[in-house]
Enzyme design. Structure first.
Site, PDB file in Angstrom:
ATOM      1  N   ILE A 159       1.881  -9.364  -1.673  1.00 34.06           N
ATOM      2  CA  ILE A 159       0.852  -8.335  -1.856  1.00 34.06           C
ATOM      3  C   ILE A 159       0.589  -8.055  -3.335  1.00 34.06           C
ATOM      4  CG2 ILE A 159       1.282  -7.276   0.402  1.00 34.06           C
ATOM      5  CD1 ILE A 159       2.950  -5.118  -1.003  1.00 34.06           C
ATOM      6  N   LYS A 160       1.536  -8.390  -4.180  1.00 31.89           N
ATOM      7  CA  LYS A 160       1.399  -8.187  -5.634  1.00 31.89           C
ATOM      8  C   LYS A 160       0.834  -6.816  -5.975  1.00 31.89           C
ATOM      9  CE  LYS A 160       1.016 -13.127  -6.843  1.00 31.89           C
ATOM     10  NZ  LYS A 160       0.913 -13.742  -5.491  1.00 31.89           N
TER      11      LYS A 160
END
Lengths: 308, 308
Positions: free
Chosen positions: A105-106
């Site tokens: 998801i960073k």
């Protein structure tokens, strides 16, 4: 599910790789698309269901070969809420099958916002007198550009849930150096990020292998940096993108592992789920093709890495 | 919707502020929660519907006062796909009401992944022979730690759709300096990011006010840096968090504006949507409270900034 659990799963299958579940519609075999569009229409629902069937088939095929899967949130968000619903289903199914699930998801935000992300992706959200566990992945990727404030809430959640996270340190893409390679005196940005990773993880080391709950993303495409970071960050588990399509080889990625052949997991996405595009069978064999590609990658890496 | 459009909306209302729609359940007035839990249950659906009603009420109240809204994705993701569905509804409603919509997603990834994010949040996703437009915001926030590769796909989408984005440059949180303030020779990380922002935006300047499609997030809590960046980046529109709760004052934020009182928008989240918690009326007056808080903030900033 800490890095101890991941390392155990890797050891059991003698395979330190993770299969990306990043399916864009253009990578879904035509027969699946056709069936889902016929049933639900050429809309978000039809698209999401096609990805769900594809993911399910891939996971059925990869069970017993690959210890972990990594859905990339972007491709699900690109289908709106219906994509997100399929992402929830995908993670649930992966966990039932025994895969370790890294949600790529960073995310990177601060304070209560970071807490909300952590609750949604790793933990639970309080709703009245109940709780819900929306995505419930085992592990997430996090962007630390905003500093400790962006990482601590995820770490707190990981400690509470016995889970773990990866912070972007040196990424695999061509332009990663624009910021990450900036040299400040005797310090380089990506090394500072690496050191922060180690600092944040202090005190959370697993009892079996000693990795802290804060891992690092380090690209296979920069083998010198990978090697150096491996020496520098001995309690840090690495997630290594860039193998295959981006140019990283098995010889490059061996530097991600410590002397016991531990401490890293190598990602392959398109190389596995899009393997069907190279067999000339219109995707009818996507499961066999994915499994064969995953086995080939495993064997390729095992030429250089012995997992003790 | 480029920054020309945003600046026009700001000018029309003489109000350079954006209202965050970051509602956690704990900030939703009890009467809304009670009604939604009774109707849908204490579950993700009930929670999402409560946030929807709250958002809708807030937007009805803020119409004509505030030119833009900024939903923070984290709080919707914390409710899983049902939260995302309400986020789609919220953005649609905001646009119908004439608000400029900044989706605060702080995404940062590369290549086809960044393209998928851009398609999902700003553009359209191809599904068979159709297209869907899932979130369809006017503008997003982006994290540039991975360099140009992470920003270009968003910019390409903005150019195609006549939309815009903000890149995190100097964020408002206490630990932002850990990386962003690193000094490399005569360069500082956040200034390099600022310069990159300018470089990426080159050639996309709007015909009316001259701002490029690539804006910058610069925190009100660092007024010296804000002032310096304003001088350095003359074609860059600023999104300024940190006013109010985080300590930034109207006097601090005036440095975000150019000599025409243009080129920046100041965010307030809790200060507006949680204003009801300070009136002693159990949230029954959340609309009046939000509107009054938004007017107060507008007037506070107008003491220092004249919008030409």
């Amino acid at each position: 599910m800490s890095f101890d659990v991941l390392q155990d799963k890797i050891k059991a299958l003698k395979n330190p790789t993770v299969a990306g579940l990043d399916a864009r519609l253009s990578h879904v075999p035509p027969h699946i698309l056709k069936a889902c569009f016929a049933e639900y229409g050429e809309n978000a629902k039809g698209a999401a269901e096609a990805i769900w069937r594809f993911n399910q088939g891939l996971m059925d095929a990869l069970e017993g070969v690959v210890p972990a899967v990594k859905p990339q949130a972007a491709y699900y968000e690109a289908l709106g809420w219906q994509g997100m619903e399929v992402l929830e289903r995908t993670i649930r199914y992966a966990k039932e099958k025994g895969f370790f699930v890294i949600a790529d998801i960073k995310r990177g935000d601060i304070g209560s916002t970071a807490t909300a992300y952590a609750e949604g992706w790793l933990g639970e959200t309080k709703v009245g007198n109940s709780v819900i566990r929306p995505f419930d992945a085992d592990c997430v990727t996090v962007n630390g550009y905003m500093g400790s404030d962006a990482v601590k809430p995820f770490l707190d959640c990981c400690i509470a849930e016995d889970k773990c996270l990866f912070v972007l340190v040196k990424t695999s893409n061509p332009s990663s150096g624009e910021l990450q390679d900036m040299v400040a005196g005797d310090r380089v940005v990506y090394k500072v990020m690496g050191d922060l990773t180690q600092r944040w993880g202090k005190g959370t080391e697993g009892s079996k292998y000693g990795y802290s709950a804060v891992g690092a993303v380090v690209g296979a495409t920069y083998p010198a940096e990978l090697r150096e970071l491996r020496k520098r960050l001995e309690n840090t588990f690495f997630l290594v993108p860039g193998y295959g399509a981006q140019g990283g080889t098995a010889e490059d990625v061996r530097y991600a592992f410590d002397r016991f052949g531990r401490g890293a997991i190598i990602n392959s996405s398109r190389g596995i789920f899009y393997a069907w595009s190279k067999t000339g069978k219109d995707g009818m064999d996507y499961q066999e093709a994915a499994r064969a590609a995953a086995e080939k990658m495993r064997d390729d890496i095992r030429q250089y890495v012995t997992i003790l």
